[in-house]
Design an enzyme around this catalytic site. Sequence first.
Site, PDB file in Angstrom:
ATOM      1  N   SER A  48       0.824  -1.218   0.000  1.00 16.90           N
ATOM      2  CA  SER A  48       0.000   0.000   0.000  1.00 16.90           C
ATOM      3  C   SER A  48       0.859   1.268   0.000  1.00 16.90           C
ATOM      4  O   SER A  48       0.356   2.353  -0.295  1.00 16.90           O
ATOM      5  CB  SER A  48      -0.954   0.008   1.200  1.00 16.90           C
ATOM      6  OG  SER A  48      -0.236   0.070   2.418  1.00 16.90           O
ATOM      7  N   HIS A  49       2.153   1.164   0.335  1.00 19.45           N
ATOM      8  CA  HIS A  49       3.016   2.353   0.329  1.00 19.45           C
ATOM      9  C   HIS A  49       4.289   2.125  -0.484  1.00 19.45           C
ATOM     10  O   HIS A  49       5.288   2.804  -0.290  1.00 19.45           O
ATOM     11  CB  HIS A  49       3.303   2.812   1.772  1.00 19.45           C
ATOM     12  CG  HIS A  49       2.067   3.378   2.388  1.00 19.45           C
ATOM     13  ND1 HIS A  49       1.049   2.574   2.850  1.00 19.45           N
ATOM     14  CD2 HIS A  49       1.641   4.651   2.539  1.00 19.45           C
ATOM     15  CE1 HIS A  49       0.062   3.338   3.294  1.00 19.45           C
ATOM     16  NE2 HIS A  49       0.395   4.599   3.115  1.00 19.45           N
ATOM     17  N   ARG A  53       2.391   3.964  -4.983  1.00 14.55           N
ATOM     18  CA  ARG A  53       2.315   5.384  -4.617  1.00 14.55           C
ATOM     19  C   ARG A  53       2.825   6.314  -5.717  1.00 14.55           C
ATOM     20  O   ARG A  53       2.616   7.525  -5.650  1.00 14.55           O
ATOM     21  CB  ARG A  53       3.090   5.625  -3.323  1.00 14.55           C
ATOM     22  CG  ARG A  53       2.402   5.057  -2.114  1.00 14.55           C
ATOM     23  CD  ARG A  53       1.233   5.906  -1.687  1.00 14.55           C
ATOM     24  NE  ARG A  53       0.326   5.162  -0.832  1.00 14.55           N
ATOM     25  CZ  ARG A  53      -0.770   5.684  -0.285  1.00 14.55           C
ATOM     26  NH1 ARG A  53      -1.098   6.937  -0.512  1.00 14.55           N
ATOM     27  NH2 ARG A  53      -1.554   4.949   0.458  1.00 14.55           N
ATOM     28  N   PHE A 123       2.806  11.026   2.213  1.00 14.85           N
ATOM     29  CA  PHE A 123       2.142   9.862   1.597  1.00 14.85           C
ATOM     30  C   PHE A 123       2.766   8.551   2.038  1.00 14.85           C
ATOM     31  O   PHE A 123       2.253   7.473   1.726  1.00 14.85           O
ATOM     32  CB  PHE A 123       2.262   9.945   0.064  1.00 14.85           C
ATOM     33  CG  PHE A 123       3.622   9.541  -0.430  1.00 14.85           C
ATOM     34  CD1 PHE A 123       3.908   8.196  -0.696  1.00 14.85           C
ATOM     35  CD2 PHE A 123       4.636  10.469  -0.568  1.00 14.85           C
ATOM     36  CE1 PHE A 123       5.177   7.810  -1.112  1.00 14.85           C
ATOM     37  CE2 PHE A 123       5.904  10.081  -0.971  1.00 14.85           C
ATOM     38  CZ  PHE A 123       6.170   8.752  -1.242  1.00 14.85           C
ATOM     39  N   THR A 162      -6.270   8.896   8.797  1.00 16.31           N
ATOM     40  CA  THR A 162      -5.946   7.490   9.081  1.00 16.31           C
ATOM     41  C   THR A 162      -4.776   7.413  10.078  1.00 16.31           C
ATOM     42  O   THR A 162      -4.413   6.335  10.536  1.00 16.31           O
ATOM     43  CB  THR A 162      -5.615   6.719   7.789  1.00 16.31           C
ATOM     44  OG1 THR A 162      -4.741   7.524   6.982  1.00 16.31           O
ATOM     45  CG2 THR A 162      -6.868   6.428   6.999  1.00 16.31           C
ATOM     46  N   ASP A 180       4.266  -0.193  13.015  1.00 18.85           N
ATOM     47  CA  ASP A 180       3.837   0.981  12.260  1.00 18.85           C
ATOM     48  C   ASP A 180       2.464   0.679  11.684  1.00 18.85           C
ATOM     49  O   ASP A 180       2.328  -0.194  10.837  1.00 18.85           O
ATOM     50  CB  ASP A 180       4.834   1.237  11.111  1.00 18.85           C
ATOM     51  CG  ASP A 180       4.374   2.365  10.189  1.00 18.85           C
ATOM     52  OD1 ASP A 180       3.526   3.180  10.609  1.00 18.85           O
ATOM     53  OD2 ASP A 180       4.882   2.426   9.049  1.00 18.85           O
ATOM     54  N   PHE A 181       1.456   1.370  12.184  1.00 19.28           N
ATOM     55  CA  PHE A 181       0.122   1.128  11.625  1.00 19.28           C
ATOM     56  C   PHE A 181      -0.739   2.376  11.662  1.00 19.28           C
ATOM     57  O   PHE A 181      -0.522   3.291  12.452  1.00 19.28           O
ATOM     58  CB  PHE A 181      -0.584  -0.030  12.335  1.00 19.28           C
ATOM     59  CG  PHE A 181      -0.549   0.008  13.843  1.00 19.28           C
ATOM     60  CD1 PHE A 181      -1.244   0.965  14.561  1.00 19.28           C
ATOM     61  CD2 PHE A 181       0.186  -0.947  14.533  1.00 19.28           C
ATOM     62  CE1 PHE A 181      -1.224   0.974  15.948  1.00 19.28           C
ATOM     63  CE2 PHE A 181       0.220  -0.945  15.921  1.00 19.28           C
ATOM     64  CZ  PHE A 181      -0.485   0.014  16.634  1.00 19.28           C
ATOM     65  N   GLU A 190      -4.914   0.625   1.652  1.00 16.50           N
ATOM     66  CA  GLU A 190      -5.520  -0.712   1.512  1.00 16.50           C
ATOM     67  C   GLU A 190      -6.894  -0.583   0.893  1.00 16.50           C
ATOM     68  O   GLU A 190      -7.279  -1.373   0.030  1.00 16.50           O
ATOM     69  CB  GLU A 190      -5.651  -1.377   2.896  1.00 16.50           C
ATOM     70  CG  GLU A 190      -4.421  -2.091   3.363  1.00 16.50           C
ATOM     71  CD  GLU A 190      -3.944  -3.185   2.392  1.00 16.50           C
ATOM     72  OE1 GLU A 190      -2.726  -3.246   2.188  1.00 16.50           O
ATOM     73  OE2 GLU A 190      -4.769  -3.930   1.835  1.00 16.50           O
ATOM     74  N   PRO A 306       5.905  -7.598  15.611  1.00 18.98           N
ATOM     75  CA  PRO A 306       5.650  -6.735  14.466  1.00 18.98           C
ATOM     76  C   PRO A 306       6.963  -6.546  13.708  1.00 18.98           C
ATOM     77  O   PRO A 306       8.026  -6.475  14.334  1.00 18.98           O
ATOM     78  CB  PRO A 306       5.154  -5.420  15.077  1.00 18.98           C
ATOM     79  CG  PRO A 306       5.378  -5.516  16.532  1.00 18.98           C
ATOM     80  CD  PRO A 306       5.592  -6.949  16.884  1.00 18.98           C
TER      81      PRO A 306
END
Length: 341
Positions: A48-49, A53, A123, A162, A180-181, A190, A306
């Site tokens: 997603s990143h 992007r 971003f 977010t 990291d979330f 997502e 994590p």
Amino acid sequence: MDDVLISVSEGEANTLAMEILKEAGFSQSHAEAITQSIITAQRDECHSHGLYRLISCTRALQTGRIDPAAEPSVDGSTAPAIIRADARHAISLLAFQKAMPLLVERSRSLGMAALAINNCYHFSALWPEAEALAAEGLVAIVMTVSHAWVAPAGGNAPAFGTNPIAFAWPRPGRLPFVFDFATSAIARGELELCRREGRPLPHGVAVDRAGNPTTDPEAAAEGAMLTFGGYKGSALSAMIELMAGPLIGDMTSAASLAYDSGTVPCHGEIILAFDPARFMGNHAPLHLARGEALFDSIVSQGARLPSARRHLARKRNSKGQLRVRSALWQELQDMPNERHE
Ligand code: NDP
Ligand code: PYC
């Protein structure tokens, strides 16, 4: 959409990313900082990143709101423990790169310091910044606000971004403990990937415009996303709004959305760094060992730390090959050509 992961050479991805960003108008230094962030994310299979992007970065630039070439300024004169970086309405990454050495220096000399990045478009994933500070032996917390898409617990209208948070703890001789979330139940990235790929959202992450639960990404985009963990995630998200917004003299997600007329949000990011050597003093080995015992108690019962998935992906992709969704790779390859037509 039927899509598969293909193997792409990192060098080729790097060259294509630079070409797309430079053609879009980003300066060499911004294009390099953006490319580094998205290739790093792709290498760790944070789709997603990652390379995806490039599409949103070039689209965001077309709004005319982002300065593609602004050189950030760094100022350490407010107070010894406060470093300010003004991104000057550019993407945040270069400001972090430029300010990080002073943050490291001040954290070591004072025991702790904060970097406030103002006027940035943000971003990227936060863990590369947290990990970079951990590589300097520092404990780090990174937070930023974003676009007001997320409803508070008990409500159904967007109030928060977010709002991601990353934490890093250096581990002697090992990769750091990092999480990291987003404080939303899923990241917006997502949701956008589900929308692009025609996949439903997981249950319980969004409501439609009428406030009813939905798994339809289109309906969710018109309604609101939800925070993770009910009122707990909601409170954490509010904290991030305050810490990365008003505390550093910058916008909340909602204020930034209103200011930028719903295009791309311009706001702040806060990075806190702590020097364990200063906090722990002569007892550092004892306290670091207690940290290791904590990690052992997690993994010894079959749970994972994590970043374990990410670090495995990094190892898998360490031979210069990236795993990229085939449709995305095709779309990116077509991008520079489209501009020549
Ligand atoms: P995820 O839900 O994918 O992952 C969250 C974190 O939890 C990761 O550190 C992950 O480690 C860890 N994790 C996941 N599953 C487990 C598990 N079973 N046990 C232990 N740990 C686990 O994150 P999000 O989708 O919420 O966020 C993705 C990215 O989006 C982040 O990098 C964030 O910075 C970025 N983002 C950026 C925003 C911005 O404004 N710039 C806004 C929102 C998000 P692992 O990676 O190893 O799986
Ligand atoms: O994935 O939520 C997200 C996000 C917002 C800004 C950048 N990424």
